[in-house]
Design a protein around this motif. Structure first.
Motif, short mmCIF file in Angstrom:
data_model
loop_
_atom_site.label_atom_id
_atom_site.label_comp_id
_atom_site.label_asym_id
_atom_site.label_seq_id
_atom_site.Cartn_x
_atom_site.Cartn_y
_atom_site.Cartn_z
N ARG A 211 18.62 -104.31 12.16
CA ARG A 211 17.32 -104.72 11.62
C ARG A 211 16.53 -103.91 10.90
NH1 ARG A 211 18.52 -110.33 10.72
NH2 ARG A 211 19.24 -111.12 12.62
N SER A 212 15.85 -104.09 9.92
CA SER A 212 14.93 -103.21 9.23
C SER A 212 14.07 -104.08 8.39
CB SER A 212 15.82 -102.17 8.60
OG SER A 212 16.51 -102.55 7.57
N GLY A 213 12.97 -103.86 8.29
CA GLY A 213 11.92 -104.54 7.04
C GLY A 213 12.03 -106.26 7.39
N SER A 214 12.28 -106.94 6.51
CA SER A 214 12.17 -108.21 6.60
C SER A 214 13.64 -108.99 7.22
CB SER A 214 12.08 -109.01 5.25
OG SER A 214 12.14 -110.46 5.27
N ILE A 215 13.65 -109.65 8.26
CA ILE A 215 14.61 -110.25 8.68
C ILE A 215 15.47 -111.16 7.71
CG2 ILE A 215 15.30 -112.01 10.64
CD1 ILE A 215 13.00 -111.13 12.35
N SER A 216 14.87 -111.56 6.70
CA SER A 216 15.57 -112.61 6.02
C SER A 216 16.10 -111.71 4.77
CB SER A 216 14.46 -113.77 5.40
OG SER A 216 13.55 -113.22 4.60
N SER A 217 16.02 -110.57 4.62
CA SER A 217 16.71 -109.64 3.57
C SER A 217 17.96 -109.89 3.52
CB SER A 217 16.05 -107.99 3.76
OG SER A 217 17.03 -107.63 4.94
N GLN A 218 18.48 -109.66 2.18
CA GLN A 218 19.84 -109.73 1.72
C GLN A 218 20.61 -108.47 1.35
OE1 GLN A 218 20.69 -113.39 -0.69
NE2 GLN A 218 22.07 -112.03 -1.83
N VAL A 219 21.81 -108.32 1.87
CA VAL A 219 22.74 -107.35 1.23
C VAL A 219 22.69 -107.29 -0.20
CG1 VAL A 219 24.76 -106.37 1.33
CG2 VAL A 219 23.75 -106.89 3.53
N ARG A 220 22.47 -106.02 -0.88
CA ARG A 220 22.50 -105.99 -2.35
C ARG A 220 23.86 -104.94 -2.39
NH1 ARG A 220 18.65 -107.50 -6.18
NH2 ARG A 220 18.20 -109.68 -5.40
N ALA A 221 24.20 -103.93 -1.92
CA ALA A 221 25.20 -103.01 -2.16
C ALA A 221 25.60 -102.17 -1.05
CB ALA A 221 24.72 -102.00 -3.24
N LEU A 222 26.97 -101.61 -1.05
CA LEU A 222 27.36 -100.83 -0.07
C LEU A 222 28.16 -99.80 -0.65
CD1 LEU A 222 29.21 -102.10 3.18
CD2 LEU A 222 30.43 -100.20 1.63
N ALA A 223 27.96 -98.48 0.14
CA ALA A 223 28.83 -97.29 -0.57
C ALA A 223 29.16 -96.57 0.80
CB ALA A 223 27.81 -96.44 -1.31
N ILE A 224 30.50 -96.07 0.62
CA ILE A 224 31.10 -95.23 1.83
C ILE A 224 30.78 -93.75 1.41
CG2 ILE A 224 33.16 -94.74 2.91
CD1 ILE A 224 34.21 -97.45 2.50
N HIS A 225 30.68 -93.02 2.56
CA HIS A 225 30.26 -91.46 2.51
C HIS A 225 31.36 -90.75 3.36
CE1 HIS A 225 28.52 -87.71 3.02
NE2 HIS A 225 28.12 -87.70 1.56
#
Length: 376
Positions: A211-225
């Motif tokens: 959980r971070s920031g707004s609970i209702s926030s939506q995922v935009r992108a993912l990157a593997i390192h």
């Protein structure tokens, strides 16, 4: 139907490359690509290391896919071709030798654009839109991985246009990335599904996003390192609409953390202005993470120290996509409206743009001098 358009453009924009030696752009303005699409960019992808040339593909909501050939020696990007599709593309992926660009669209079609013959053929399909498309280069053979809003991840043999495997997802796919031997898929229920590619594909584990920031926030992108050998250095970053980025590690969950990126504090009104982190990308071979947001900025971070290294000046539109080339020498980003402020802020007179930024400066002996001191 696919149509081909050959661009005939002058090399006028290349003049900026010579102001400070061999580099894309200068200290005032990054290098702008000619022949940008007429609507916002939905995907931006460089060709891989095995490709004999350096190419950049861009998919757009104007239902086109374009590619540029980048000349490192002359510091120019030459528009080469464009294809028109029947629906907006959501993601692209290059094949290993740079002769094909694979495309996933809003209707669920997985397409292959042959750059040698200008033919677009259908390789596979989902019941709903294809959210991500990645080439999985294995030790023996290569195949395509697609994730979809139909709550599945599928693996295709592009040579036979046949389905090799299919796995269920807990919810709609919002973002995904591949770094052999693992793939990670972020879903609408705020979970990340990790898939083992070496002996599979099989689902390995599933994580809940912090959980971070707004609970209702939506995922935009993912990157593997990935740093070093083995799975100990495997981690991924997930960006969200509330301006935060979640870092998660495959083996050591005690190292997980949240990073507040595109969030500004308004001291006058005592409020936080949070902007969507539309995309992110790790620079190969380093600890640098690039993020782009609805605030019209790109930012570079050292995720090992959780320190911001650089923040760009404001663009007149949001930044929708970004990517590093396979060597980490060039950073590309797209500028265009992302509808985060609603239709009333859309200006049809302000057109999308794509820029290149050099990440290596021969006048600077180390990256530390290029970035300068960390910002707090």
């Amino acid at each position: 139907m696919s149509t081909m358009v050959r661009f005939n453009v002058s090399r006028g924009p290349a003049r900026n490359c010579w102001l400070r030696g061999k580099r894309f752009g200068d200290e005032v303005k990054d290098y702008e690509l000619a022949g940008a699409p007429s609507d916002s960019v939905s995907a931006l992808r460089f060709s891989g290391k095995s490709c004999p040339f350096l190419g950049l593909s861009a998919a757009s909501w104007d239902e086109t896919v374009r590619f540029w050939r980048i000349d490192r020696d002359e510091c120019v990007a030459i528009p080469k071709a464009m294809t028109k599709l029947s629906s907006p593309p959501l993601d692209t992926s290059w094949n290993e030798d740079g002769t094909r660009i694979y495309v996933g669209d809003c209707e669920g079609k997985l397409l292959a654009w042959d750059l040698m013959t200008d033919k677009v053929t259908q390789v596979g399909s989902h019941e709903k839109g294809v959210r991500s498309c990645h080439l999985v280069a294995g030790s023996v053979t290569s195949y395509l991985m697609t994730t979809s809003w139909d709550k599945t991840v599928k693996f295709w043999d592009p040579r036979m246009s046949s389905l090799a495997a299919s796995l269920p997802l807990p919810e709609r796919s919002y973002a995904a990335d591949v770094c052999h031997p693992l793939a990670a898929v972020a879903c609408a229920d705020n979970t990340v599904t990790v898939i083992s590619l070496e002996n599979g594909p099989v689902e390995r584990c599933r994580y809940d996003l912090m959980r971070s920031g707004s609970i209702s926030s939506q995922v935009r992108a993912l990157a593997i390192h990935k740093m070093g050998q083995g799975e100990d250095g495997m981690a991924w970053a997930v960006s969200r609409t509330d301006g935060w980025v979640n870092f998660q590690h495959l083996l050591n969950r005690n190292r997980d953390f949240n990073l507040k990126c595109h969030v500004d504090l308004d001291l006058i009104h005592n409020v936080h202005n949070a902007y969507a982190v539309n995309d992110l990308s790790f620079q190969p071979g380093s600890t640098v993470l690039a993020t782009v947001g609805s605030d019209g900025q790109y930012q570079f971070w050292d995720h090992s120290t959780r320190c911001r290294l650089k923040r760009s000046s404001l663009c007149d539109q949001p930044l929708t996509k970004c990517a590093f080339d396979a060597h980490g020498d060039i950073f590309a980003y797209a500028v265009g409206y992302d509808w985060s402020m609603g239709h009333e802020y859309f200006d049809p007179k302000v057109l999308p743009q794509i820029f290149l930024k050099s990440m290596v400066d021969p006048d600077l002996p180390s990256r530390q001098r290029e970035w300068g001191l960390c910002e707090v």
